[in-house]
Design a protein around this motif. Structure first.
Motif, PDB file in Angstrom:
ATOM      1  N   GLU A 374      -5.924   6.595  -4.548  1.00 25.90           N
ATOM      2  CA  GLU A 374      -4.842   6.286  -5.545  1.00 25.90           C
ATOM      3  C   GLU A 374      -3.955   5.044  -5.037  1.00 25.90           C
ATOM      4  OE1 GLU A 374      -4.485  11.057  -6.170  1.00 25.90           O
ATOM      5  OE2 GLU A 374      -3.617  10.176  -4.498  1.00 25.90           O
ATOM      6  N   ALA A 375      -3.799   4.989  -3.679  1.00 22.85           N
ATOM      7  CA  ALA A 375      -2.769   3.996  -3.363  1.00 22.85           C
ATOM      8  C   ALA A 375      -3.405   2.544  -3.643  1.00 22.85           C
ATOM      9  CB  ALA A 375      -2.789   4.164  -1.774  1.00 22.85           C
ATOM     10  N   SER A 376      -4.750   2.430  -3.660  1.00 22.85           N
ATOM     11  CA  SER A 376      -5.464   1.050  -3.868  1.00 22.85           C
ATOM     12  C   SER A 376      -5.165   0.992  -5.525  1.00 22.85           C
ATOM     13  CB  SER A 376      -6.803   1.201  -3.943  1.00 22.85           C
ATOM     14  OG  SER A 376      -7.496   2.009  -4.642  1.00 22.85           O
ATOM     15  N   ARG A 377      -5.169   1.840  -6.567  1.00 22.14           N
ATOM     16  CA  ARG A 377      -4.878   1.688  -7.803  1.00 22.14           C
ATOM     17  C   ARG A 377      -3.368   1.165  -7.882  1.00 22.14           C
ATOM     18  NH1 ARG A 377      -8.913   5.987  -8.296  1.00 22.14           N
ATOM     19  NH2 ARG A 377      -7.167   7.879  -8.338  1.00 22.14           N
ATOM     20  N   SER A 378      -2.524   2.015  -7.164  1.00 20.24           N
ATOM     21  CA  SER A 378      -1.186   1.601  -7.348  1.00 20.24           C
ATOM     22  C   SER A 378      -1.058   0.386  -6.997  1.00 20.24           C
ATOM     23  CB  SER A 378      -0.532   2.842  -6.632  1.00 20.24           C
ATOM     24  OG  SER A 378      -0.440   4.191  -6.995  1.00 20.24           O
ATOM     25  N   LEU A 379      -1.705  -0.419  -6.143  1.00 20.65           N
ATOM     26  CA  LEU A 379      -1.543  -1.662  -5.673  1.00 20.65           C
ATOM     27  C   LEU A 379      -2.169  -2.685  -6.573  1.00 20.65           C
ATOM     28  CD1 LEU A 379      -1.555  -0.959  -1.824  1.00 20.65           C
ATOM     29  CD2 LEU A 379       0.493  -1.428  -3.151  1.00 20.65           C
ATOM     30  N   GLY A 380      -3.226  -2.316  -7.081  1.00 20.82           N
ATOM     31  CA  GLY A 380      -3.945  -3.142  -8.133  1.00 20.82           C
ATOM     32  C   GLY A 380      -5.027  -3.707  -7.466  1.00 20.82           C
ATOM     33  N   THR A 381      -5.485  -3.219  -6.115  1.00 20.14           N
ATOM     34  CA  THR A 381      -6.672  -3.954  -5.551  1.00 20.14           C
ATOM     35  C   THR A 381      -7.755  -2.952  -5.387  1.00 20.14           C
ATOM     36  OG1 THR A 381      -7.080  -5.123  -3.574  1.00 20.14           O
ATOM     37  CG2 THR A 381      -5.687  -3.286  -3.346  1.00 20.14           C
ATOM     38  N   ASP A 382      -8.671  -3.375  -4.956  1.00 17.39           N
ATOM     39  CA  ASP A 382      -9.913  -2.512  -4.293  1.00 17.39           C
ATOM     40  C   ASP A 382      -9.835  -1.605  -3.236  1.00 17.39           C
ATOM     41  OD1 ASP A 382     -12.918  -2.308  -2.929  1.00 17.39           O
ATOM     42  OD2 ASP A 382     -13.110  -2.770  -4.861  1.00 17.39           O
ATOM     43  N   ALA A 383     -10.367  -0.482  -3.301  1.00 22.00           N
ATOM     44  CA  ALA A 383     -10.056   0.562  -2.209  1.00 22.00           C
ATOM     45  C   ALA A 383     -10.591   0.188  -0.898  1.00 22.00           C
ATOM     46  CB  ALA A 383     -10.626   1.925  -2.563  1.00 22.00           C
ATOM     47  N   SER A 384     -11.396  -0.788  -0.953  1.00 22.84           N
ATOM     48  CA  SER A 384     -12.135  -1.296   0.350  1.00 22.84           C
ATOM     49  C   SER A 384     -11.176  -1.795   1.391  1.00 22.84           C
ATOM     50  CB  SER A 384     -13.311  -2.166   0.329  1.00 22.84           C
ATOM     51  OG  SER A 384     -12.861  -3.380  -0.296  1.00 22.84           O
ATOM     52  N   VAL A 385     -10.063  -2.322   1.071  1.00 21.55           N
ATOM     53  CA  VAL A 385      -9.086  -3.073   1.586  1.00 21.55           C
ATOM     54  C   VAL A 385      -8.461  -2.078   2.578  1.00 21.55           C
ATOM     55  CG1 VAL A 385      -8.974  -5.033   0.390  1.00 21.55           C
ATOM     56  CG2 VAL A 385      -7.371  -3.401   0.072  1.00 21.55           C
ATOM     57  N   PHE A 386      -8.527  -0.751   2.365  1.00 18.14           N
ATOM     58  CA  PHE A 386      -7.646   0.289   2.885  1.00 18.14           C
ATOM     59  C   PHE A 386      -8.724   0.540   4.407  1.00 18.14           C
ATOM     60  CE2 PHE A 386      -3.968   0.692   0.831  1.00 18.14           C
ATOM     61  CZ  PHE A 386      -4.180  -0.019  -0.322  1.00 18.14           C
ATOM     62  N   HIS A 387      -9.989   0.440   4.260  1.00 18.13           N
ATOM     63  CA  HIS A 387     -10.853   0.850   5.314  1.00 18.13           C
ATOM     64  C   HIS A 387     -10.339   0.013   6.638  1.00 18.13           C
ATOM     65  CE1 HIS A 387     -13.362   3.355   2.854  1.00 18.13           C
ATOM     66  NE2 HIS A 387     -13.458   2.629   2.073  1.00 18.13           N
ATOM     67  N   SER A 420       3.779  -2.439  -3.499  1.00 20.65           N
ATOM     68  CA  SER A 420       3.292  -3.235  -4.858  1.00 20.65           C
ATOM     69  C   SER A 420       4.333  -3.834  -5.295  1.00 20.65           C
ATOM     70  CB  SER A 420       3.336  -2.001  -5.818  1.00 20.65           C
ATOM     71  OG  SER A 420       2.954  -2.367  -7.166  1.00 20.65           O
ATOM     72  N   LYS A 421       5.925  -3.762  -5.053  1.00 20.21           N
ATOM     73  CA  LYS A 421       6.879  -4.256  -5.697  1.00 20.21           C
ATOM     74  C   LYS A 421       7.007  -5.923  -4.951  1.00 20.21           C
ATOM     75  CE  LYS A 421      11.895  -4.373  -6.477  1.00 20.21           C
ATOM     76  NZ  LYS A 421      13.134  -3.626  -6.349  1.00 20.21           N
ATOM     77  N   SER A 422       6.871  -5.715  -3.468  1.00 22.47           N
ATOM     78  CA  SER A 422       6.854  -6.935  -2.727  1.00 22.47           C
ATOM     79  C   SER A 422       5.773  -8.058  -3.215  1.00 22.47           C
ATOM     80  CB  SER A 422       6.837  -6.531  -1.288  1.00 22.47           C
ATOM     81  OG  SER A 422       5.558  -6.087  -0.996  1.00 22.47           O
ATOM     82  N   PHE A 423       4.394  -7.492  -3.595  1.00 27.28           N
ATOM     83  CA  PHE A 423       3.610  -8.356  -4.192  1.00 27.28           C
ATOM     84  C   PHE A 423       3.952  -9.269  -5.135  1.00 27.28           C
ATOM     85  CE2 PHE A 423      -0.177  -5.474  -2.712  1.00 27.28           C
ATOM     86  CZ  PHE A 423      -0.270  -5.934  -1.533  1.00 27.28           C
ATOM     87  N   GLN A 424       4.729  -8.773  -6.108  1.00 26.99           N
ATOM     88  CA  GLN A 424       5.123  -9.280  -7.362  1.00 26.99           C
ATOM     89  C   GLN A 424       6.135 -10.338  -7.161  1.00 26.99           C
ATOM     90  OE1 GLN A 424       5.595  -7.014 -10.700  1.00 26.99           O
ATOM     91  NE2 GLN A 424       3.347  -5.638 -10.419  1.00 26.99           N
ATOM     92  N   GLU A 425       7.015  -9.960  -5.795  1.00 25.50           N
ATOM     93  CA  GLU A 425       7.987 -10.932  -5.671  1.00 25.50           C
ATOM     94  C   GLU A 425       7.485 -12.096  -4.784  1.00 25.50           C
ATOM     95  OE1 GLU A 425      10.521  -8.160  -3.066  1.00 25.50           O
ATOM     96  OE2 GLU A 425      11.498  -7.190  -4.738  1.00 25.50           O
ATOM     97  N   LEU A 426       6.478 -12.250  -4.550  1.00 24.99           N
ATOM     98  CA  LEU A 426       5.864 -13.155  -4.035  1.00 24.99           C
ATOM     99  C   LEU A 426       5.427 -14.371  -4.909  1.00 24.99           C
ATOM    100  CD1 LEU A 426       3.364 -11.589  -1.485  1.00 24.99           C
ATOM    101  CD2 LEU A 426       5.601 -13.169  -1.070  1.00 24.99           C
ATOM    102  N   ALA A 427       5.459 -13.978  -6.338  1.00 18.27           N
ATOM    103  CA  ALA A 427       5.175 -15.013  -7.174  1.00 18.27           C
ATOM    104  C   ALA A 427       6.255 -15.926  -7.484  1.00 18.27           C
ATOM    105  CB  ALA A 427       4.777 -14.183  -8.761  1.00 18.27           C
ATOM    106  N   GLY A 428       5.914 -17.333  -7.767  1.00 18.00           N
ATOM    107  CA  GLY A 428       6.820 -18.323  -7.907  1.00 18.00           C
ATOM    108  C   GLY A 428       6.981 -18.381  -9.380  1.00 18.00           C
TER     109      GLY A 428
END
Length: 593
Positions: A374-387, A420-428
């Protein structure tokens, strides 16, 4: 016609359609249909079991219709009659070829009639519950349908068309002993329902359906559908199921009671606990009555009268509504934690009960935390990065792992939303330029691990990151410049380029890279213990290989020409490949320029 009958004699146990098919082949006709048409009757009508056309066939051979009656199959909509026994259409295979290869060989070797026309189709082979040859103990084969030119139901033509297919497997067959259900079906087809008991009072289609469902429940759980099982396991289920149903009505009653032990008083939901048996109860061929359906309804009624819900229990729906969480999420979490049976994952939340206090604890957990999926879906990425071995220590730095009630790791909703909010704040910029790709696109095209790209993003190394609003949560809304990511990632990992990255840089697949490495055209650096099975490449080695060699397809793309024409042009100029790897030609750059 007596001469024709000598070429293809009638065999006991044969179907009439098989006999007509063999007569057609023996007489040189193109198909059973063309033979029947020439003789003045319809092959399709014989397939359907029409007596007039079958009588015409017997009359032409100067034989009584009674001789062929046991081989005549009558089909009326969904009902198929074989020697007076009723099956439903889906329990048979009539239009396709289904046979024992060893019986066919024996027919041709010792049978009567013209060679090539001796093998005949047995009536029992058309029943799907008959899975094995009782003589040779091998599985009946059902090859794929041949080209449309070969007619359905035409046994001899279908067999002849499959000769090429059977040639490769004549020495190897799947061993399979007949199961007890098959033996019962065979005996009913041969002798009728001679024994007394409840099975004798049931149509054969009910016996087969009930036996297979009960066996699947015994071996695989309440909701297992026998139609999804492979042939060997289905035979084992038929054996297990028949061992129960053959013991009589009381044994079956006890079996149904065992399924309803965990049910609740609401009769409207009681059927859910029958699993696949509910399909049997709801699927009526001729009517909704019968011995088995009567027993199930009787057991359900008694269970409703006897069941008393514990005071501390409540349905998942009521608990979820009380705590304002999704009933489906609560049910699935209880299944994941093992609080309720896994089979109930497809049962409505209104039909699943659990201890009220325990359900409330899981509601509190769901209100504050997320699973890594669920966290991976909320972050818009693949679940494997949480392993833990996902190659992304940065995520671990931003998210705190907490343990759920059952000990599974979970993540705080507040931290996931903040990340998730901080990801989008990194966009220029909010205007992606052409050529920018998604996070998944970067990982797929360049071969770097997700954690390596995230590290560059968190460390501020990526400046050309754009935001595309309304395209998804977290990383899904970001767009990246491939050239920038490649440049920064290589600068970060000059001495430890992985095989996927090296392959992407050389524009080849990993198999080709392995061959290049094996033949000595490229060298790998020392292999660190953390990735002992994967070679690590130096950037200098990759760049040096690129200066020395170029693949034909890459050269053709740079010159915007066809690689086959380019190869011919190079050959005419006496320029030949330096080596070949995985059918890819490589030329020396010095020879081309």
């Amino acid at each position: 016609m007596s001469r024709l009958l000598e070429l293809a004699p009638w065999n006991s146990g044969e179907t009439v359609t098989s006999h007509i098919s063999r007569l057609a082949k023996a007489g040189g006709y193109a198909s059973a249909r063309s033979y029947a048409k020439a003789m003045g009757f319809s092959f399709e009508s014989v397939v359907a079991g029409h007596l007039d056309d079958a009588a015409r066939h017997a009359e032409l051979l100067d034989r009584p219709l009674a001789l062929f009656s046991d081989g005549l199959v009558v089909q009326k909509r969904r009902i198929v009659l074989l020697r007076g026994e009723k099956l439903i259409l889906r329990q048979t295979m009539r239009n396709r070829l289904r046979f024992c290869p060893l019986c066919v060989e024996a027919d041709e070797a010792t049978g009567r009639g013209r060679r090539g026309c001796r093998a005949y189709g047995r009536l029992e082979w058309q029943v799907l519950a008959v899975r094995a040859c009782p003589i040779h103990a091998v599985r009946l084969e059902a090859p794929d349908m041949p080209e449309p030119g070969v007619a359905e139901y035409d046994f001899a033509a279908l067999l002849a068309a499959d000769t090429v297919g059977r040639a490769g497997i004549l020495t190897e067959h799947d061993a399979l002993e007949p199961d007890s259900l098959q033996n019962y079906v065979w005996s009913r087809l041969d002798d009728g329902a001679q024994e007394r008991g409840w099975l004798a009072d049931m149509p054969l289609y009910d016996v087969i359906m009930l036996t297979e469902i009960v066996g699947a429940i015994v071996r695989h759980g309440t909701f297992c559908d026998p139609d999804t099982l492979k042939w060997k396991e289905r035979s084992l289920c038929a054996e297990a199921g028949f061992d129960i149903v053959r013991q009589g009505e009381q044994t079956f009653r006890d079996f149904v009671f065992s399924l309803l032990e965990r049910a609740f008083p609401e009769s409207a939901h009681l059927r859910q606990f029958l699993g696949a048996l509910n399909q049997y109860l709801s699927f009526a061929v001729e009517d909704y009555d019968g011995i088995v359906r009567g027993i199930i309804r009787e057991v359900m009624k008694k269970e409703v009268e006897q069941k008393v819900r514990p005071k501390h229990h409540a349905t998942v729906l009521s608990i979820a509504e009380q705590h304002d969480v999704s009933p489906v999420k609560l049910r699935n979490r209880l299944v994941e934690a093992g609080v309720v049976e896994a089979e109930l994952v497809i049962t409505p939340a209104t039909s699943v009960e659990v201890d009220r206090h325990l359900g409330s604890l899981y509601c509190a957990e769901l209100s504050t935390t997320l699973s890594y999926l669920e966290a991976s879906r909320s972050l818009g990425t693949d679940a494997s990065v949480f392993h833990s071995n996902g190659g992304s220590p940065d995520l671990g730095r931003h998210l705190s792992e907490v343990f759920g009630i059952d000990g599974r790791r979970r993540y705080l909703i507040s931290e996931v939303e903040e990340l998730s909010k901080s990801f989008q704040e990194l966009a220029g910029t909010e205007d992606p330029i052409p050529g920018m790709v998604t996070f998944e696109g970067v990982v797929g095209k360049l071969g770097f691990k997700a954690g390596e790209v995230l590290k560059l993003l968190f460390n501020g190394k990526l400046k050309s990151v754009a935001l595309r609003p309304n395209s998804g949560p977290g990383l899904k809304a970001l767009r990246f410049d491939l050239a920038e990511v490649r440049r920064e990632a290589i600068a970060e990992n000059r001495t430890k380029l992985s095989k996927p990255v090296a392959a992407k840089m050389l524009k080849v697949n990993e198999t080709t890279l392995d061959l290049i490495l094996r033949d000595g055209y490229l060298k790998a650096s020392a292999r660190p213990t953390s990735v002992a099975d994967e070679p690590i490449f130096l950037l200098e080695e990759i760049e040096e290989f690129g200066r020395q060699f170029i693949a034909l397809h890459e050269l053709a793309a740079s010159r915007m020409t066809n690689r086959f024409e380019l190869r011919k042009h190079l050959a005419d100029a006496d320029v030949h490949p330096a080596f070949e790897a995985n059918q890819i030609l490589f030329y020396r750059v010095i020879d081309i320029h």
